[in-house]
Design a protein around this motif. Structure first.
Motif, mmCIF file in Angstrom:
data_model
loop_
_atom_site.group_PDB
_atom_site.id
_atom_site.type_symbol
_atom_site.label_atom_id
_atom_site.label_comp_id
_atom_site.label_asym_id
_atom_site.label_seq_id
_atom_site.Cartn_x
_atom_site.Cartn_y
_atom_site.Cartn_z
ATOM 1 N N ASP A 195 -2.963 -8.655 -15.770
ATOM 2 C CA ASP A 195 -3.715 -9.428 -14.836
ATOM 3 C C ASP A 195 -3.685 -8.981 -13.339
ATOM 4 O OD1 ASP A 195 -4.697 -11.463 -16.683
ATOM 5 O OD2 ASP A 195 -2.621 -11.744 -16.773
ATOM 6 N N VAL A 196 -2.333 -8.672 -13.020
ATOM 7 C CA VAL A 196 -2.088 -8.423 -11.304
ATOM 8 C C VAL A 196 -1.218 -7.033 -11.416
ATOM 9 C CG1 VAL A 196 -1.150 -9.586 -9.363
ATOM 10 C CG2 VAL A 196 -2.056 -10.829 -11.387
ATOM 11 N N MET A 197 -1.508 -6.453 -10.060
ATOM 12 C CA MET A 197 -0.338 -5.271 -9.621
ATOM 13 C C MET A 197 -0.175 -5.710 -8.476
ATOM 14 S SD MET A 197 -0.377 -2.913 -12.146
ATOM 15 C CE MET A 197 0.199 -1.285 -11.488
ATOM 16 N N PHE A 198 0.973 -5.317 -7.998
ATOM 17 C CA PHE A 198 1.613 -5.246 -6.814
ATOM 18 C C PHE A 198 1.866 -3.539 -6.568
ATOM 19 C CE2 PHE A 198 2.297 -9.580 -7.782
ATOM 20 C CZ PHE A 198 2.631 -9.976 -6.903
ATOM 21 N N ASP A 199 1.308 -2.973 -5.562
ATOM 22 C CA ASP A 199 1.573 -1.668 -5.344
ATOM 23 C C ASP A 199 1.639 -1.432 -3.683
ATOM 24 O OD1 ASP A 199 1.645 0.918 -5.898
ATOM 25 O OD2 ASP A 199 -0.518 1.250 -6.400
ATOM 26 N N PRO A 200 2.571 -0.351 -3.375
ATOM 27 C CA PRO A 200 2.563 -0.164 -2.057
ATOM 28 C C PRO A 200 1.070 0.562 -1.524
ATOM 29 C CG PRO A 200 4.301 0.992 -3.157
ATOM 30 C CD PRO A 200 3.464 0.454 -4.265
ATOM 31 N N ILE A 201 0.672 -0.126 -0.168
ATOM 32 C CA ILE A 201 -0.600 -0.205 0.375
ATOM 33 C C ILE A 201 -1.166 1.380 0.216
ATOM 34 C CG2 ILE A 201 -0.163 0.010 2.610
ATOM 35 C CD1 ILE A 201 -2.641 -2.010 2.779
ATOM 36 N N PRO A 202 -0.306 2.332 0.330
ATOM 37 C CA PRO A 202 -0.716 3.930 0.520
ATOM 38 C C PRO A 202 -1.245 4.360 -0.779
ATOM 39 C CG PRO A 202 1.398 3.827 1.612
ATOM 40 C CD PRO A 202 1.241 2.501 0.897
#
Length: 320
Positions: A195-202
């Motif tokens: 459902d959800v991903m946390f990823d560095p913005i680049p």
């Protein structure tokens, strides 16, 4: 004997400034403890290139990935303390690894001499393009209504702790699903199994601009210049003070003479203030944040305490 010791001390005292005056007179080894081609490697190479221009010596990148960046960090911790081996240290190297492990082959404080903070970058919280959640507030409300009913992908301890901090601050329980790498995690994300991903913005924001995901929030206290339309977690979920970043810094082996630390610090700050490097870092979502060695030491101490508390509360400390 007293006079002899005094004389030896005087020789050493005079030798250190002399060494600093000629430093650097050969290439520097710039250790990046992550694989070539990744986001951290790209940021580090830009810094190394500009630092080389300032110092007038080659700054040779040496990628030493593996074991959550422990291999590269250990290589620098045991290198000669002469100023010629520099570690491009991230938040995982100097805070997260120690927070999540009872045993570590290096000490994030005692093994290194701090030089400067380089910069900070947020993570972006993503949901699929067809997700029913259009804001982080929507996601939090759904998670409260159905504890454990939503899942996020974990590909690193840094992401895991950031997600667990959101769980704790928002009073929710989104379940962690571990993956060996981002490609595998995104495969399930695009298929709707996550459902959800946390990823560095680049790496995460281009997925938003290509319409393959919706960006609900960035994790830093301020909005990112790379994605100014995306609100912060504090704004989107009414969580004042929420501030999580991936950060980069430069450190040397412990025991490096202070005169050499100071000279590298001056060069690094000059490099980070160059318009060219600022533009390159900004294009990667990194906010340059040069600091004094003392400020970096205090910053690392605060991050160690903060993430250690999160790891203990979430029962994420590994007994190794």
């Amino acid at each position: 004997m007293t006079r002899l010791l005094w004389a030896l001390g005087l020789v050493l005292a005079l030798a250190l400034p002399a060494a600093a005056q000629t430093y650097p007179d050969k290439p520097l080894r710039f250790v990046i403890p992550f694989p070539a081609g990744g986001a951290t490697d790209v940021v580090g190479r830009h810094v190394a290139q500009e630092l080389s221009q300032v110092l007038g010596q080659p700054v040779v990148v040496d990628n030493k990935p593996g074991a959550s960046a422990i291999i590269g960090a250990q290589a620098v911790a045991t290198a000669p303390p002469d100023g010629y081996t520099v570690l491009f240290a991230t938040s995982s190297v100097l805070a997260i690894n120690a927070a999540t492990r009872t045993k570590l082959s290096y000490d994030p404080v005692k093994s290194f001499a701090p030089v400067t903070l380089v910069g900070l970058t947020p993570m972006i919280i993503l949901v699929g393009p067809n997700s029913p959640y259009n804001t982080l507030g929507d996601l939090v409300a759904a998670a409260k209504a159905k504890p454990g009913g939503l899942r996020y992908a974990t590909v690193s301890d840094t992401i895991r702790l950031a997600a667990e901090m959101l769980n704790e601050r928002a009073g929710i329980k989104i379940e962690s699903v571990p993956y060996r790498g981002a490609a595998e995690a995104y495969g399930d994300f695009y298929a709707g199994r996550i459902d959800v991903m946390f990823d560095p913005i680049p790496t995460g924001y281009p997925i938003v601009t290509s319409k393959r995901a919706k960006g609900l929030a960035v994790t830093t206290a301020k909005r990112s210049q790379m994605a100014p339309e995306v609100p912060t977690v504090a704004e989107a979920a009414n969580l004042p003070g929420f501030d999580v970043s991936i950060w980069y810094s430069l450190v040397l082996p412990a025991g490096t003479p202070q005169a050499i630390v100071d000279k590298l610090h001056q060069a690094a700050v000059k490099a980070l203030e160059s318009p060219d490097l600022k533009a390159k870092l900004s294009s990667l979502g990194v906010e340059p944040r040069p600091s004094s060695p003392q400020e970096l030491a205090a910053f690392v101490d605060g991050e160690l305490k903060r993430w250690s508390a999160v790891a203990r509360a979430a029962n994420l400390v590994q007994a190794e």
